[in-house]
Write a protein that holds these residues in place. Structure first.
Motif, PDB file in Angstrom:
ATOM      1  N   ASP A   1      -1.255 103.092  65.163  1.00 38.47           N
ATOM      2  CA  ASP A   1      -0.286 101.812  64.810  1.00 38.47           C
ATOM      3  C   ASP A   1       0.533 101.309  65.919  1.00 38.47           C
ATOM      4  O   ASP A   1       0.813 100.245  66.124  1.00 38.47           O
ATOM      5  CB  ASP A   1       0.347 101.835  63.646  1.00 38.47           C
ATOM      6  N   THR A   2       1.044 102.554  66.475  1.00 35.37           N
ATOM      7  CA  THR A   2       2.095 102.355  67.582  1.00 35.37           C
ATOM      8  C   THR A   2       1.302 101.700  68.779  1.00 35.37           C
ATOM      9  O   THR A   2       1.963 100.676  69.338  1.00 35.37           O
ATOM     10  CB  THR A   2       2.760 103.506  68.053  1.00 35.37           C
TER      11      THR A   2
ATOM     12  N   ARG B   1      -0.490  94.229  70.691  1.00 35.39           N
ATOM     13  CA  ARG B   1      -0.059  92.870  70.056  1.00 35.39           C
ATOM     14  C   ARG B   1       1.020  92.015  70.705  1.00 35.39           C
ATOM     15  O   ARG B   1       0.882  90.918  71.072  1.00 35.39           O
ATOM     16  CB  ARG B   1      -0.066  93.047  68.401  1.00 35.39           C
ATOM     17  N   GLU B   2       2.043  92.805  71.077  1.00 41.79           N
ATOM     18  CA  GLU B   2       3.142  91.962  71.691  1.00 41.79           C
ATOM     19  C   GLU B   2       2.905  91.757  73.169  1.00 41.79           C
ATOM     20  O   GLU B   2       3.379  90.545  73.517  1.00 41.79           O
ATOM     21  CB  GLU B   2       4.430  93.179  71.665  1.00 41.79           C
TER      22      GLU B   2
ATOM     23  N   GLU C   1      -4.058  85.968  66.495  1.00 41.59           N
ATOM     24  CA  GLU C   1      -3.075  85.256  66.700  1.00 41.59           C
ATOM     25  C   GLU C   1      -2.467  85.379  68.185  1.00 41.59           C
ATOM     26  O   GLU C   1      -2.074  84.567  68.952  1.00 41.59           O
ATOM     27  CB  GLU C   1      -2.110  85.447  65.747  1.00 41.59           C
ATOM     28  N   SER C   2      -2.443  86.679  68.477  1.00 39.36           N
ATOM     29  CA  SER C   2      -1.573  87.100  69.919  1.00 39.36           C
ATOM     30  C   SER C   2      -2.760  86.850  70.999  1.00 39.36           C
ATOM     31  O   SER C   2      -2.398  86.354  72.095  1.00 39.36           O
ATOM     32  CB  SER C   2      -1.662  88.662  69.998  1.00 39.36           C
ATOM     33  N   LEU C   3      -4.202  86.906  70.709  1.00 41.20           N
ATOM     34  CA  LEU C   3      -5.046  86.607  71.863  1.00 41.20           C
ATOM     35  C   LEU C   3      -5.031  85.008  71.870  1.00 41.20           C
ATOM     36  O   LEU C   3      -5.202  84.652  73.001  1.00 41.20           O
ATOM     37  CB  LEU C   3      -6.500  87.005  71.248  1.00 41.20           C
ATOM     38  N   ALA C   4      -4.949  83.974  70.918  1.00 41.85           N
ATOM     39  CA  ALA C   4      -4.810  82.703  70.886  1.00 41.85           C
ATOM     40  C   ALA C   4      -3.559  82.593  71.592  1.00 41.85           C
ATOM     41  O   ALA C   4      -3.664  81.432  72.496  1.00 41.85           O
ATOM     42  CB  ALA C   4      -4.828  82.218  69.618  1.00 41.85           C
ATOM     43  N   ALA C   5      -2.264  83.020  71.531  1.00 41.33           N
ATOM     44  CA  ALA C   5      -1.235  82.779  72.248  1.00 41.33           C
ATOM     45  C   ALA C   5      -1.393  82.901  73.907  1.00 41.33           C
ATOM     46  O   ALA C   5      -1.243  82.150  74.584  1.00 41.33           O
ATOM     47  CB  ALA C   5      -0.060  83.554  71.806  1.00 41.33           C
TER      48      ALA C   5
ATOM     49  N   THR D   1      -1.276  98.743  79.838  1.00 41.29           N
ATOM     50  CA  THR D   1      -2.624  99.300  79.349  1.00 41.29           C
ATOM     51  C   THR D   1      -2.158 100.128  77.986  1.00 41.29           C
ATOM     52  O   THR D   1      -1.209 100.876  77.744  1.00 41.29           O
ATOM     53  CB  THR D   1      -3.517 100.275  80.154  1.00 41.29           C
ATOM     54  N   CYS D   2      -2.759  99.728  76.672  1.00 35.43           N
ATOM     55  CA  CYS D   2      -2.944 100.375  75.742  1.00 35.43           C
ATOM     56  C   CYS D   2      -4.095 101.207  75.306  1.00 35.43           C
ATOM     57  O   CYS D   2      -5.011 100.134  75.209  1.00 35.43           O
ATOM     58  CB  CYS D   2      -2.629  99.543  74.366  1.00 35.43           C
ATOM     59  N   PHE D   3      -3.954 102.363  75.193  1.00 32.57           N
ATOM     60  CA  PHE D   3      -5.341 102.879  74.739  1.00 32.57           C
ATOM     61  C   PHE D   3      -5.165 104.092  73.736  1.00 32.57           C
ATOM     62  O   PHE D   3      -4.057 104.765  73.712  1.00 32.57           O
ATOM     63  CB  PHE D   3      -5.767 103.891  76.100  1.00 32.57           C
TER      64      PHE D   3
END
Length: 366
Positions: free
Chosen positions: A118-119, A125-126, A149-153, A203-205
């Motif tokens: 989740d972290t 997302r941010e 929503e984030s991808l659309a932004a 990068t988030c992995f």
């Protein structure tokens, strides 16, 4: 819970040692005179009146006069409400401590290891919502919908959004609506780690859910993110089927990937077409922002030039350079991590082309 344990909890809730003893004893007695309560609770007789007055102000007891000052425990609604409120505050504080321990501030570190998926997901997302140049994600169908929503932004910000959606069992149960959310989508039929690469720096992995290891990696570093970029391109993108392509066929055509740009224009360039571009990036050495508009005069990559089909990714794994003639000067343009060219390109826009009929295959970069 015995009387001593109850006294300890009441002290944690804000009562003094004597107040907790007197209140616990009064609960047991029901009603009592001040002197009786002092004897029963062990509170010194000289202090019992002050203790009862303070407990009454807090709403714990009521006092009244008989032959002497007497006290009884108040209806517990106020006490219970206060204790439950404090319990919620302690629980929230525990959650906050856990969150802060697992997710240290990224501005102080280039790489953070965290223990919860989740972290990783919330950081992704941010970051995605603020992207301006390029987003690459490897996600499950559920992750994609949660990030929609984030991808659309990011898409609205003008970023190229590339999504590799994986289904572990090879099923086709993937989202159907991508317009305004992604530039290009591919489907991978193998378990895949969660990956989000944002604007060449973040990068988030996290390993896929079947992995025996549960951890996540948060990177804010250009060079390390470049390694993840190649992993994404070669393992999670290149060989998988396209399920959505939202790239236009006619200029302006925007590229965030120089190698994809070379792949698309090579057939036209080899046939003698003039490809007009605007390159936005930074000058090698100074790092200053630069924008150059001109015509492509050469493309250089490993091996023999190919105009009979898509250039294999192996030929584009090394140095790839595009030469652009602009304002009586020829600029050499490299991609992510360029060191020998004049410009490291962040974005290349094909503004038009003259020569052989036909559109540039693929249109906009994904």
């Amino acid at each position: 819970m015995d009387a001593s344990e109850l006294c300890r909890v009441l002290r944690d809730a804000g009562l003094s040692k004597y107040q907790s003893k007197a209140y616990t004893a009064l609960l047991r007695l029901g009603t009592a005179s001040a002197t009786e309560l002092a004897d029963e609770s062990g509170v010194p007789a000289a202090r019992i009146y002050d203790v009862l007055r303070d407990l009454e102000e807090k709403g714990y007891v009521e006092t009244y006069d008989g032959d002497t000052l007497r006290a009884r425990a108040s209806e517990p609604d106020t006490v219970l409400s206060d204790l439950r409120r404090r319990s919620e505050e302690f629980s929230e504080a525990a959650d906050e401590i856990e969150t802060r321990w697992e997710a240290p501030a990224l501005e102080h570190h280039r790489v953070d290891i965290v223990t919860r998926f989740d972290t990783v997901f919330e950081h992704a997302r941010e970051a995605i919502a603020e992207a301006e140049t390029e987003v690459q994600v490897a996600v499950t169908p559920e992750n994609f919908d949660e990030l929609r929503e984030s991808l659309a932004a990011a898409h609205d910000n003008g970023a190229v959004v590339k999504a590799s959606i994986h289904t572990a069992d090879g099923s086709e149960g993937i989202p159907a609506n991508y317009e305004g959310v992604a530039t290009e989508v591919r489907h991978r039929t193998l378990p895949t780690p969660f990956v989000a690469i944002v604007d060449r720096t973040i990068t988030c992995f996290a390993p896929h859910r079947r992995s025996v290891n549960e951890y996540g990696v948060l990177v804010r570093d250009f060079s390390l993110t470049y390694v993840f970029r190649w992993y994404f391109d070669t393992s999670l993108w290149e060989v998988w089927d396209v399920v959505y392509d939202g790239r236009p066929d006619d200029p302006p055509l925007v590229y965030a990937n120089l190698r994809r740009f070379v792949r698309d224009i090579e057939p036209l360039f080899a046939e003698g077409a003039d490809v007009h571009v605007t390159v936005e990036g930074s000058e090698i050495g100074s790092g200053d922002a630069v924008s150059v508009s001109g015509t492509v005069t050469d493309v250089v990559y490993a091996g023999e030039p190919r105009n009979d089909g898509e250039i294999p990714i192996g030929q584009l794994a090394g140095q790839v350079t595009v030469e652009v003639s602009a304002d009586d000067r020829r600029w050499t343009v490299g991609g992510w991590g360029a060191v020998v060219e004049d410009i490291e390109a962040r974005r290349i826009t094909v503004t038009g082309y003259d020569g052989p009929e036909g559109a540039i295959p693929g249109g906009i970069d994904a």
